[in-house]
Design a protein around this motif. Structure first.
Motif, PDB file in Angstrom:
ATOM      1  N   PRO A 144       0.801  -1.220   0.000  1.00  0.00           N
ATOM      2  CA  PRO A 144       0.000   0.000   0.000  1.00  0.00           C
ATOM      3  C   PRO A 144       0.839   1.278   0.000  1.00  0.00           C
ATOM      4  N   GLY A 145       0.120   2.400  -0.129  1.00  0.00           N
ATOM      5  CA  GLY A 145       0.767   3.701  -0.316  1.00  0.00           C
ATOM      6  C   GLY A 145       1.629   4.136   0.864  1.00  0.00           C
ATOM      7  N   ASP A 146       2.505   5.062   0.568  1.00  0.00           N
ATOM      8  CA  ASP A 146       3.479   5.530   1.554  1.00  0.00           C
ATOM      9  C   ASP A 146       2.791   6.337   2.663  1.00  0.00           C
ATOM     10  N   LYS A 147       3.093   5.958   3.889  1.00  0.00           N
ATOM     11  CA  LYS A 147       2.444   6.601   5.048  1.00  0.00           C
ATOM     12  C   LYS A 147       2.918   8.044   5.198  1.00  0.00           C
ATOM     13  N   SER A 148       4.213   8.260   5.112  1.00  0.00           N
ATOM     14  CA  SER A 148       4.742   9.626   5.283  1.00  0.00           C
ATOM     15  C   SER A 148       4.155  10.566   4.236  1.00  0.00           C
ATOM     16  N   VAL A 149       4.105  10.095   2.998  1.00  0.00           N
ATOM     17  CA  VAL A 149       3.605  10.950   1.912  1.00  0.00           C
ATOM     18  C   VAL A 149       2.102  11.171   2.071  1.00  0.00           C
ATOM     19  N   SER A 150       1.377  10.133   2.509  1.00  0.00           N
ATOM     20  CA  SER A 150      -0.080  10.267   2.655  1.00  0.00           C
ATOM     21  C   SER A 150      -0.438  11.304   3.726  1.00  0.00           C
ATOM     22  N   GLY A 200      -3.355   6.664  -4.757  1.00  0.00           N
ATOM     23  CA  GLY A 200      -2.415   5.779  -4.055  1.00  0.00           C
ATOM     24  C   GLY A 200      -2.385   6.050  -2.564  1.00  0.00           C
ATOM     25  N   PHE A 201      -3.353   6.835  -2.070  1.00  0.00           N
ATOM     26  CA  PHE A 201      -3.403   7.229  -0.658  1.00  0.00           C
ATOM     27  C   PHE A 201      -3.488   5.996   0.245  1.00  0.00           C
ATOM     28  N   LEU A 202      -2.764   6.038   1.356  1.00  0.00           N
ATOM     29  CA  LEU A 202      -2.774   4.919   2.310  1.00  0.00           C
ATOM     30  C   LEU A 202      -3.944   5.070   3.274  1.00  0.00           C
ATOM     31  N   GLU A 203      -4.921   4.184   3.128  1.00  0.00           N
ATOM     32  CA  GLU A 203      -6.076   4.234   4.033  1.00  0.00           C
ATOM     33  C   GLU A 203      -5.781   3.390   5.273  1.00  0.00           C
ATOM     34  N   SER A 204      -4.821   3.827   6.049  1.00  0.00           N
ATOM     35  CA  SER A 204      -4.475   3.113   7.279  1.00  0.00           C
ATOM     36  C   SER A 204      -4.910   3.964   8.468  1.00  0.00           C
ATOM     37  N   GLU A 205      -4.909   3.353   9.639  1.00  0.00           N
ATOM     38  CA  GLU A 205      -5.398   4.080  10.814  1.00  0.00           C
ATOM     39  C   GLU A 205      -4.621   5.367  11.072  1.00  0.00           C
ATOM     40  N   ASP A 206      -3.300   5.340  10.888  1.00  0.00           N
ATOM     41  CA  ASP A 206      -2.518   6.560  11.136  1.00  0.00           C
ATOM     42  C   ASP A 206      -2.959   7.696  10.223  1.00  0.00           C
ATOM     43  N   CYS A 207      -3.099   7.396   8.942  1.00  0.00           N
ATOM     44  CA  CYS A 207      -3.466   8.462   7.996  1.00  0.00           C
ATOM     45  C   CYS A 207      -4.920   8.873   8.201  1.00  0.00           C
ATOM     46  N   LEU A 208      -5.746   7.923   8.634  1.00  0.00           N
ATOM     47  CA  LEU A 208      -7.141   8.283   8.911  1.00  0.00           C
ATOM     48  C   LEU A 208      -7.220   9.184  10.152  1.00  0.00           C
ATOM     49  N   SER A 209      -6.267   9.072  11.072  1.00  0.00           N
ATOM     50  CA  SER A 209      -6.223  10.008  12.212  1.00  0.00           C
ATOM     51  C   SER A 209      -5.961  11.427  11.700  1.00  0.00           C
ATOM     52  N   THR A 210      -5.040  11.543  10.764  1.00  0.00           N
ATOM     53  CA  THR A 210      -4.768  12.871  10.184  1.00  0.00           C
ATOM     54  C   THR A 210      -5.979  13.374   9.418  1.00  0.00           C
ATOM     55  N   PRO A 227       3.506   6.927  -3.874  1.00  0.00           N
ATOM     56  CA  PRO A 227       4.137   5.651  -4.250  1.00  0.00           C
ATOM     57  C   PRO A 227       3.904   4.577  -3.198  1.00  0.00           C
ATOM     58  N   GLY A 228       4.171   3.318  -3.539  1.00  0.00           N
ATOM     59  CA  GLY A 228       4.125   2.230  -2.559  1.00  0.00           C
ATOM     60  C   GLY A 228       5.139   2.521  -1.455  1.00  0.00           C
ATOM     61  N   ASP A 229       4.801   2.128  -0.231  1.00  0.00           N
ATOM     62  CA  ASP A 229       5.631   2.487   0.926  1.00  0.00           C
ATOM     63  C   ASP A 229       6.871   1.591   1.002  1.00  0.00           C
ATOM     64  N   PHE A 230       8.036   2.200   0.871  1.00  0.00           N
ATOM     65  CA  PHE A 230       9.290   1.428   0.954  1.00  0.00           C
ATOM     66  C   PHE A 230       9.352   0.648   2.268  1.00  0.00           C
ATOM     67  N   SER A 231       8.840   1.269   3.346  1.00  0.00           N
ATOM     68  CA  SER A 231       8.930   0.610   4.665  1.00  0.00           C
ATOM     69  C   SER A 231       8.027  -0.616   4.740  1.00  0.00           C
ATOM     70  N   SER A 232       6.934  -0.629   3.991  1.00  0.00           N
ATOM     71  CA  SER A 232       6.086  -1.825   3.926  1.00  0.00           C
ATOM     72  C   SER A 232       6.714  -2.860   3.000  1.00  0.00           C
ATOM     73  N   ALA A 233       7.346  -2.382   1.923  1.00  0.00           N
ATOM     74  CA  ALA A 233       8.034  -3.292   0.996  1.00  0.00           C
ATOM     75  C   ALA A 233       9.207  -3.983   1.684  1.00  0.00           C
ATOM     76  N   ALA A 234       9.774  -3.317   2.693  1.00  0.00           N
ATOM     77  CA  ALA A 234      10.970  -3.829   3.372  1.00  0.00           C
ATOM     78  C   ALA A 234      10.757  -5.245   3.924  1.00  0.00           C
TER      79      ALA A 234
END
Ligand code: S3P
Length: 447
Positions: free
Chosen positions: A19-25, A43-53, A231-238
Motif C-alpha cells: 500500500p501507499g506511503d504513510k509519510s507521503v499520505s 495511491g493514498f494509504l487508508e491506514s489508521e494513522d493516515c485516517l487520524s490525520t 508511491p508504494g511504501d518502501f517501509s512496507s516493501a521492506a
C-alpha cells in the motif's frame, strides 16, 4: 487483544504490491488542506494513522472526500482558512501526525490540543516543541509528552535551527510552522532524513532550497493545489525484501511493484547489499515528485556486518525486519548509533531482542543498538533451509513493524509463531495478512 498465528511455509515468490506511503499520505492531507483549490491524491494509504490525520483535518473544517479506492479529494481552505476544532485532536498511534500537526497548528490563530493512544502519549514531543517555541509558538507538553497544547495567535518568526537528532518529523514540523513565519526558516540536519515534506512543498508551489544538509523555506503567500500520486511504501516493501532474501525456496523471485525509492528512504537496500542480498531495482519511473521502481528479490546467503552509522537514518523504520535478516546471516551483525529506535512506537531494540531471544537467537542489547549472532551454532551453514527461529510466542507490544517483522521470521522457523498484540498493523499496512499470503506466507488473525 488480537494475535497472529504464522505457520512455516516452503517459501515466497510472485509479484505483490504494497500500500501507499504513510509519510507521503499524511503530508498530502496536511498540505492539501491549507492549499488554495482542490488537491487530488491517488495511491493514498487508508491506514489508521493516515485516517487520524484525515479526521483531524476534517475537525479543523476541511472537506475531504474519499473518491475511490486509495483516492481522496481535499478541498483546501487556504493557509488562513482552518477553523478551531471543538475537541482535542486524537492522532491515534501516529508520532508523525502529532509532530507535524504541532508545527502546522503553531501558525494558526486558534488554540488546539493533540492527544493519542497509550503508546503515543508516552513519546517525546519536546523535540518538536522546542524549535517551534524559538519561532514564537506557544506550546505546552506534560513532562515533555502529550497532550500537546498549542495556544493560537502567536506571531512566528523564521529561525535557523540545527537539529540535535536526525528527525524528519522535527524538520517537517519546523518547516510547516515556517510557512506562517515572517522570515525564511532554515533547518540544518546532522544526517540526511526523508525529504517528502520538501518535495511536496515544491509541488504546491512553495520555494524550498535544500543543499549540503540545510533546508531553507521562504514563507509563501499561498500554496497552490495540485495532483499527487503516492508511491508504494518502501517501509512496507521492506518486509518482503527481507522475506525474499531469507527465502528457503531456491531460485524463487519475489517482485514488489511500484515501490517509492526516494534515496532518503532506501538505506535498507544498501545495508542488505552489504550483507550479500540479491536485490534488483528495475523499471524506474516517477510518481510526481517521488521516484518509483519495482524491486526483485532472490534468496541469498546473507553475512553479518557492522551497519554503517550513516545509513541508520535512511533505514530508521526498517531495523526490526533487518534484525530478522541478521539472525539468518552468517556471523555477527552489529547495529550502533540507532538510539532513536528506543522512542518509536515501542522500544524497538528491547522488544525485538526479547522476541529474538524467545525464538532462540543469541543477541546482546547495546545502549544504541544491538549485536546479533546469526545462525545458531551447530547448523549446517550451507543449507538454505536451516531453521534459525524455534517458533513459539513473541509479543509485538502493539508495534506494527515488530508484528510484521516476526511474521517474516516464519520463513526460517521450525514451528508456528504466535505474535501477540497485532491490531496496530492496521496503522500502516491494513491488509498485511492478505498481501503476505499472496507472496506465500501463512498469517492468520485471531481475536
Ligand atoms: C517519519 C519520520 C521518522 C520515521 C517515521 C515517519 C516521517 O521519524 O521513523 O515512521 O514521516 O517524517 P523520526 O523523524 O522521529 O525519525
Amino acid at each position: 487483544m488480537s494475535h497472529y498465528i504464522v505457520e512455516p511455509v516452503p517459501g515466497v515468490s510472485g509479484a505483490i504490491r504494497v500500500p501507499g506511503d504513510k509519510s507521503v499520505s499524511h503530508r498530502s492531507l496536511m498540505l492539501g488542506s491549507i492549499a488554495d483549490g482542490v488537491t487530488e491524491v491517488s495511491g493514498f494509504l487508508e491506514s489508521e494513522d493516515c485516517l487520524s490525520t484525515m479526521k483531524a483535518m476534517r475537525a479543523l473544517g476541511v472537506r475531504i472526500e474519499q473518491i475511490g479506492p486509495q483516492a481522496v479529494r481535499v478541498h483546501g481552505v487556504g493557509m488562513r482558512g482552518l477553523k478551531p476544532a471543538n475537541h482535542a485532536l486524537d492522532m491515534g498511534n501516529s508520532g508523525t501526525a502529532m509532530r507535524l500537526m504541532t508545527g502546522l497548528l503553531s501558525g494558526q490563530s486558534f488554540d488546539s490540543e493533540l492527544i493519542g493512544d497509550s503508546s503515543l502519549m508516552k513519546r517525546p514531543m519536546e523535540r518538536a516543541a522546542k524549535p517551534l517555541r524559538e519561532m514564537g509558538a506557544q506550546i505546552a507538553t506534560l513532562d515533555g509528552k502529550p497532550p500537546v497544547k498549542i495556544t493560537g495567535g502567536a506571531k512566528l518568526k523564521g529561525i535557523r535551527y540545527e537539529l540535535p537528532v536526525a528527525s524528519a518529523q522535527v524538520k517537517s514540523a519546523v518547516l510547516l510552522a515556517g510557512l506562517y513565519a515572517n522570515t525564511p526558516t532554515t533547518v540544518i540536519e546532522p544526517a540526511i532524513t526523508r525529504d517528502h515534506t520538501e518535495r511536496m512543498l515544491l509541488s504546491f508551489g512553495c520555494q524550498v532550497d535544500a543543499a549540503h544538509g540545510e533546508v531553507s523555506l521562504t514563507p509563501p503567500t499561498q500554496l497552490k493545489a495540485c495532483t499527487l500520486e503516492v508511491p508504494g511504501d518502501f517501509s512496507s516493501a521492506a518486509f518482503f525484501m527481507v522475506a525474499g532474501s531469507i527465502n528457503p525456496k531456491k531460485d524463487a523471485v519475489l517482485t514488489i511493484t511500484g515501490v517509492g525509492i526516494n534515496p532518503t528512504r532506501t538505506g535498507l537496500l544498501d545495508i542488505l547489499a552489504l550483507m550479500g542480498a540479491d536485490l534488483r531495482v528495475v523499471n524506474h519511473r516517477s510518481a510526481g515528485a517521488e521516484p518509483v521502481a519495482d524491486i526483485e528479490v532472490r534468496p541469498a546467503q546473507l553475512k553479518g556486518i557492522h551497519v554503517p552509522e550513516h545509513l541508520v537514518p535512511l533505514a530508521i523504520d526498517e531495523f526490526p525486519v533487518l534484525f530478522v535478516a541478521a539472525s539468518c546471516a552468517q556471523g555477527e551483525t552489529i547495529v550502533t548509533g540507532a538510539e532513536e529506535l528506543r522512542v518509536k512506537e515501542s522500544d524497538r531494540i528491547a522488544v525485538m531482542a526479547e522476541g529474538l531471544k524467545a525464538m532462540g537467537v543469541t543477541c546482546e542489547v547495546l545502549p544504541d543498538g544491538i549485536r546479533i549472532q546469526g545462525r545458531p551454532a551447530g547448523r549446517n551453514e550451507k543449507d538454505p533451509e536451516a531453521k534459525v527461529f524455534s517458533g513459539g510466542t513473541v509479543d509485538s507490544h502493539g508495534d506494527h513493524r515488530i508484528a510484521m517483522s516476526f511474521s517474516v521470521a516464519s520463513l526460517r522457523a521450525a514451528a508456528a509463531i504466535k505474535i501477540l498484540d497485532v491490531a496496530n498493523v492496521a496503522t500502516s499496512f491494513p491488509d498485511f495478512p492478505g498481501t503476505a499470503g499472496s507472496a506465500g506466507l501463512n498469517v492468520t488473525v485471531h481475536d
